[in-house]
Write a protein that holds these residues in place. Structure first.
Motif, PDB file in Angstrom:
ATOM      1  N   ARG A   7       0.854  -1.177   0.000  1.00  0.00           N
ATOM      2  CA  ARG A   7       0.000   0.000   0.000  1.00  0.00           C
ATOM      3  C   ARG A   7       0.891   1.228   0.000  1.00  0.00           C
ATOM      4  O   ARG A   7       1.930   1.241   0.653  1.00  0.00           O
ATOM      5  CB  ARG A   7      -0.876   0.006   1.246  1.00  0.00           C
ATOM      6  N   THR A   8       0.496   2.238  -0.729  1.00  0.00           N
ATOM      7  CA  THR A   8       1.221   3.501  -0.704  1.00  0.00           C
ATOM      8  C   THR A   8       0.273   4.615  -0.277  1.00  0.00           C
ATOM      9  O   THR A   8      -0.906   4.607  -0.632  1.00  0.00           O
ATOM     10  CB  THR A   8       1.816   3.857  -2.085  1.00  0.00           C
ATOM     11  N   SER A  26      -3.086   3.930  -2.501  1.00  0.00           N
ATOM     12  CA  SER A  26      -3.223   2.896  -3.524  1.00  0.00           C
ATOM     13  C   SER A  26      -2.822   1.543  -2.966  1.00  0.00           C
ATOM     14  O   SER A  26      -1.902   1.443  -2.164  1.00  0.00           O
ATOM     15  CB  SER A  26      -2.341   3.213  -4.732  1.00  0.00           C
ATOM     16  N   TYR A  27      -3.516   0.508  -3.429  1.00  0.00           N
ATOM     17  CA  TYR A  27      -3.242  -0.869  -3.027  1.00  0.00           C
ATOM     18  C   TYR A  27      -2.834  -1.656  -4.261  1.00  0.00           C
ATOM     19  O   TYR A  27      -3.482  -1.562  -5.305  1.00  0.00           O
ATOM     20  CB  TYR A  27      -4.484  -1.506  -2.393  1.00  0.00           C
ATOM     21  N   TYR A  28      -1.761  -2.431  -4.125  1.00  0.00           N
ATOM     22  CA  TYR A  28      -1.204  -3.202  -5.229  1.00  0.00           C
ATOM     23  C   TYR A  28      -1.127  -4.674  -4.862  1.00  0.00           C
ATOM     24  O   TYR A  28      -0.931  -5.029  -3.699  1.00  0.00           O
ATOM     25  CB  TYR A  28       0.215  -2.722  -5.549  1.00  0.00           C
ATOM     26  N   LYS A  33      -1.846  -2.290  -9.708  1.00  0.00           N
ATOM     27  CA  LYS A  33      -2.726  -1.477  -8.862  1.00  0.00           C
ATOM     28  C   LYS A  33      -4.134  -2.040  -8.956  1.00  0.00           C
ATOM     29  O   LYS A  33      -4.692  -2.170 -10.050  1.00  0.00           O
ATOM     30  CB  LYS A  33      -2.730  -0.020  -9.310  1.00  0.00           C
ATOM     31  N   SER A  36      -7.634   2.320  -5.484  1.00  0.00           N
ATOM     32  CA  SER A  36      -7.037   3.507  -4.876  1.00  0.00           C
ATOM     33  C   SER A  36      -8.130   4.454  -4.401  1.00  0.00           C
ATOM     34  O   SER A  36      -9.278   4.393  -4.852  1.00  0.00           O
ATOM     35  CB  SER A  36      -6.100   4.224  -5.854  1.00  0.00           C
ATOM     36  N   TYR A  47      -9.410  -0.808 -10.268  1.00  0.00           N
ATOM     37  CA  TYR A  47      -8.732  -0.925 -11.559  1.00  0.00           C
ATOM     38  C   TYR A  47      -8.759  -2.346 -12.105  1.00  0.00           C
ATOM     39  O   TYR A  47      -8.340  -2.572 -13.230  1.00  0.00           O
ATOM     40  CB  TYR A  47      -7.284  -0.444 -11.432  1.00  0.00           C
TER      41      TYR A  47
END
Length: 90
Positions: A7-8, A26-28, A33, A36, A47
């Motif tokens: 996560r950022t 955002s979660y990856y 991604k 977000s 996404y």
């Protein structure tokens, strides 16, 4: 072999004015991604198929309200310090 999930939390800013600051979380999953939150949009956006279904769920619950306050709590309080420190030394 395995999975990577991270996560950022990002503050975008041009000045210390609250209107010029945006908070993006955002979660990856495996560098892709999936979902977000952007304070400029005010809601979660998916996404991927998994992200879209989770964005719908998160936007209907208390999580979206919590994220809307993150800009003030996380960004606005720290951007002033970062802005002064970064510009003073550049």
């Amino acid at each position: 072999d395995g999975f990577l999930h991270f996560r950022t939390g990002t503050c975008l800013f041009n000045s210390t004015k609250a209107d010029d600051i945006a908070y993006i979380e955002s979660y990856y999953l495996n560098k892709l991604k999936i979902i977000s939150f952007d304070s400029r949009v005010g809601k979660f956006v998916g996404y991927t198929e998994f992200g879209v279904s989770n964005a719908k769920r998160l936007n209907e619950g208390p999580e979206v309200t919590r994220r809307r306050t993150e800009k003030e709590r996380y960004c606005v309080n720290n951007v002033g310090l970062d802005y002064r420190t970064g510009l003073a030394k550049s």
